[in-house]
Structures are given as structure tokens and as C-alpha cells.
Enzyme design. Structure first.
Site, PDB file in Angstrom:
ATOM      1  N   ARG A 234       0.762  -1.268   0.102  1.00 30.71           N
ATOM      2  CA  ARG A 234       0.078   0.211  -0.229  1.00 30.71           C
ATOM      3  C   ARG A 234       1.006   1.450   0.045  1.00 30.71           C
ATOM      4  NH1 ARG A 234      -3.087  -2.578  -1.738  1.00 30.71           N
ATOM      5  NH2 ARG A 234      -5.114  -3.535  -1.038  1.00 30.71           N
ATOM      6  N   GLU A 263      -2.066   7.423  -5.651  1.00 30.96           N
ATOM      7  CA  GLU A 263      -2.504   6.616  -6.835  1.00 30.96           C
ATOM      8  C   GLU A 263      -3.750   6.719  -7.389  1.00 30.96           C
ATOM      9  OE1 GLU A 263      -3.207   2.058  -6.077  1.00 30.96           O
ATOM     10  OE2 GLU A 263      -1.401   2.647  -5.437  1.00 30.96           O
ATOM     11  N   HIS A 295       0.286  -0.980 -10.070  1.00 33.65           N
ATOM     12  CA  HIS A 295      -0.358  -1.415  -9.265  1.00 33.65           C
ATOM     13  C   HIS A 295      -1.002  -2.707 -10.037  1.00 33.65           C
ATOM     14  CE1 HIS A 295      -2.917  -1.265  -5.314  1.00 33.65           C
ATOM     15  NE2 HIS A 295      -2.820  -2.484  -5.635  1.00 33.65           N
TER      16      HIS A 295
END
Length: 333
Positions: A234, A263, A295
Site C-alpha cells: 500500500r 495513486e 499497481h
């Protein structure tokens, strides 16, 4: 059951539709991220299926409840974007996918480590231009290096198994020790020791109040000179400004990120024709020893198949008023 799927990409539709052949639910897909402004879209739906960057704060949950939404299904492991206390008070069950092919993220972690170390991304571009010099491509042997894992859950354990195969020395920090990690020959240490002893540090823990900015200016100052830092967990686990300072001072030799604190405004969308206003992100991009992916650690066929299956099975349990081991709200006191 009518299900509103937010932050939906073509691959989400592909894998959810494949799995839905066994359920027959009515799935509607929205490419927008769920937030307070567009929560009106949830009118008439029984469930909302959300992803890592959707907003499930108290105001949004209250709107969903007002629109008679009954269930929240997260198609991811993380739930730091969900106000579980509010969900509990509204009697809105929240379920998640706690484990989906942990090898997917673990293997991506190794891809970042190997690419940064052996600089294959730079070598690829050189050879394409018929430049076969090796200057600037020097790496090091992973064998014998000390890797510090922060978090030894399923993904951390899968990463440790791969690193063990490379002959790395494994140390880890986790408030909840995993016997399988110890059986690999790994050792648990305090964070201070992990920071000071690790050649490579890789993060595999959830984001919460205790882990927010776990890697900051103070922790970086205690790390080895020339440390490599990898984050596939994260974005909020690391302080971006501190990372930039560490890169500028050469304390950090290499940085690999598959996640980024801001993000939600960038990832999963095409911004190639736009100017990115995020100065911290652009500064990170300017370093030759930084590798950022959008990601994609979870992005394998096996993982997406499991995510779709578990997500819809979770909703089936809730709709049938059956116990669901992946429910989050029942654990909130």
C-alpha cells in the site's frame, strides 16, 4: 441480485462474467471510482463491488444505505478505504478477498528487485539502439544478501519462499509470527534491526494507523547505505518526500514501487496525453534508479480468476444469510 461494479476495467468484466455464469447475478459496470458525488448511481442495486481506490468513507456509506444497498464486496485484500465502524453501525456487511494467488504479488516483487538490480529495463532500450556497452549496468548477486520482509502473511511468505530459493538471508518483522516462515530458516527481528541489517527491504503489510508512513525520514536514516526498498503493498506505508530525500542523498540505491500514496488520481487510467500535476510523482519518475509500475502486482490470470470467484461467493453467502469467513464488519466491536 443486482450488483454495481465500480472502478471496472475490461478485465474485471471478463473475469466476473466468466464466474457469474455459475451465479446468474445482474452485473452493471461503472468505470468511475465510487465517491460521494456519484453514489447516486447505486440506486436500485442490492450490492456494491468496489476496488482499492474507491471511497467508502462514512458519507458514501450513508448514501449507499439511503439507496437501500445491502452489501459491500471489496474485490481486493486491502480495506483501508472503508469506514468499517460506520458500516457496522449501518448494518452494511463488508466482505473482501483476503488471499488471491499470493504468488502473483510475490513474483512481481521479485520482478522489481531483479529489474532494478540487473537493470534489464535499461539494457533492453540500449540493445534496441544497437548499444551493447555494459557501463552503468552493474548489479550484485542476490545470493547471500540479507532481505528484510515487513509482514509475513500469505504474500510475505510467498515472497520469502522465492528469496530463499535465491539463497538470500531472511529476516522479518511481524507482530504475528508465521511458523511457516520460521520453517524456511527465516528469523524475526525488531524493526530497528531490520532497518539496519537489510540490503533489501520489501513491504507486505496492511495499511492502518500503526503502519502509516512506516518508512519515513527517521527509519531511512537507520538503514544501510545503498539499501533497496520495494513496496508492492500500500502506498501509504511510505513517506514519498522521505523517499525522494533518501534517493537524493544516495542512501537509497534503488526503489521499486507498485503502489503510490496518491495513486487514486493516476493508476488504472491512461494519462499519456495529459500533463501530470503530481510533483512528487514526477520527481520520483526523474530518478534512473526508480522503477514504478501501476499497481499490477495482482494482475495475473490466476489471481483475477480467484478474485472474481471469491467476490461472488462472498455475496452469495451474505444473500443467503450464511456465515462468511471473509466478512470484515462482524469482527468490529
Amino acid at each position: 441480485m443486482r450488483i454495481a461494479v465500480f472502478s471496472a476495467q475490461p478485465y474485471d468484466k471478463q473475469f466476473l462474467e466468466q464466474e457469474n455464469s455459475q451465479h446468474g447475478y445482474e452485473l452493471s459496470y461503472f468505470d468511475q471510482q465510487l465517491n460521494e458525488a456519484n453514489a447516486e448511481l447505486c440506486k436500485g442495486f442490492d450490492a456494491v463491488c468496489a476496488f482499492v481506490n474507491d471511497d467508502l468513507s462514512a458519507p458514501v456509506l450513508n448514501r449507499l444505505k439511503a439507496h437501500r444497498v445491502k452489501f459491500i464486496a471489496m474485490r481486493c485484500a486491502g480495506f483501508n478505504n472503508v469506514d468499517l465502524v460506520t458500516a457496522k453501525s449501518l448494518e452494511l456487511p463488508v466482505v473482501r478477498v483476503p488471499a488471491y494467488s499470493p504468488e502473483a504479488v510475490a513474483e512481481h516483487t521479485l520482478a522489481l528487485i531483479l529489474t532494478l538490480n540487473r537493470k534489464t529495463h535499461r539494457a533492453y532500450n540500449r540493445v534496441r539502439e544497437s548499444n551493447f556497452t555494459l557501463n552503468g549496468l552493474l548489479g550484485f548477486n542476490l545470493h547471500g544478501k540479507t532481505v528484510g520482509l515487513i509482514g509475513t502473511g500469505q504474500i510475505g511468505l510467498a515472497t520469502a519462499k522465492i528469496l530463499n530459493g535465491f539463497g538470500c538471508k531472511l529476516i522479518a518483522y511481524d507482530p504475528y509470527p508465521n511458523p511457516e516462515y520460521v520453517s524456511l530458516g527465516g528469523h524475526y527481528v525488531e524493526l530497528e534491526q531490520l532497518y539496519s541489517r537489510s540490503d533489501i527491504i520489501t513491504l507486505h503489510c496492511p495499511l492502518n494507523e500503526g503502519s502509516y508512513h512506516l518508512v519515513d525520514e527517521a527509519s531511512i536514516s537507520r538503514m544501510k547505505e545503498g539499501v533497496m526498498i520495494i513496496n508492492t503493498s500500500r502506498g501509504g506505508l511510505v513517506d514519498t518526500k522521505a523517499l525522494i530525500a533518501g534517493l537524493k542523498s544516495r542512501k537509497i540505491q534503488a526503489l521499486g514501487l507498485d503502489v503510490y500514496e496518491q495513486e487514486s488520481q493516476l493508476f488504472f487510467h491512461d494519462h499519456s496525453g495529459k500533463i501530470i500535476d503530481d510533483e512528487l510523482f514526477e520527481r520520483l519518475q526523474s530518478f534512473p534508479n526508480v522503477l514504478i509500475t501501476g499497481h499490477q502486482g495482482f494482475f495475473t490470470e490466476e489471481a483475477l480468476t480467484q478474485i472474481a470467484a471469491i467476490t461472488l461467493n462472498n455475496l452469495t453467502c451474505l444473500a443467503g444469510d450464511q456465515p462468511c469467513e471473509n466478512e470484515l464488519t462482524h469482527a468490529i466491536s
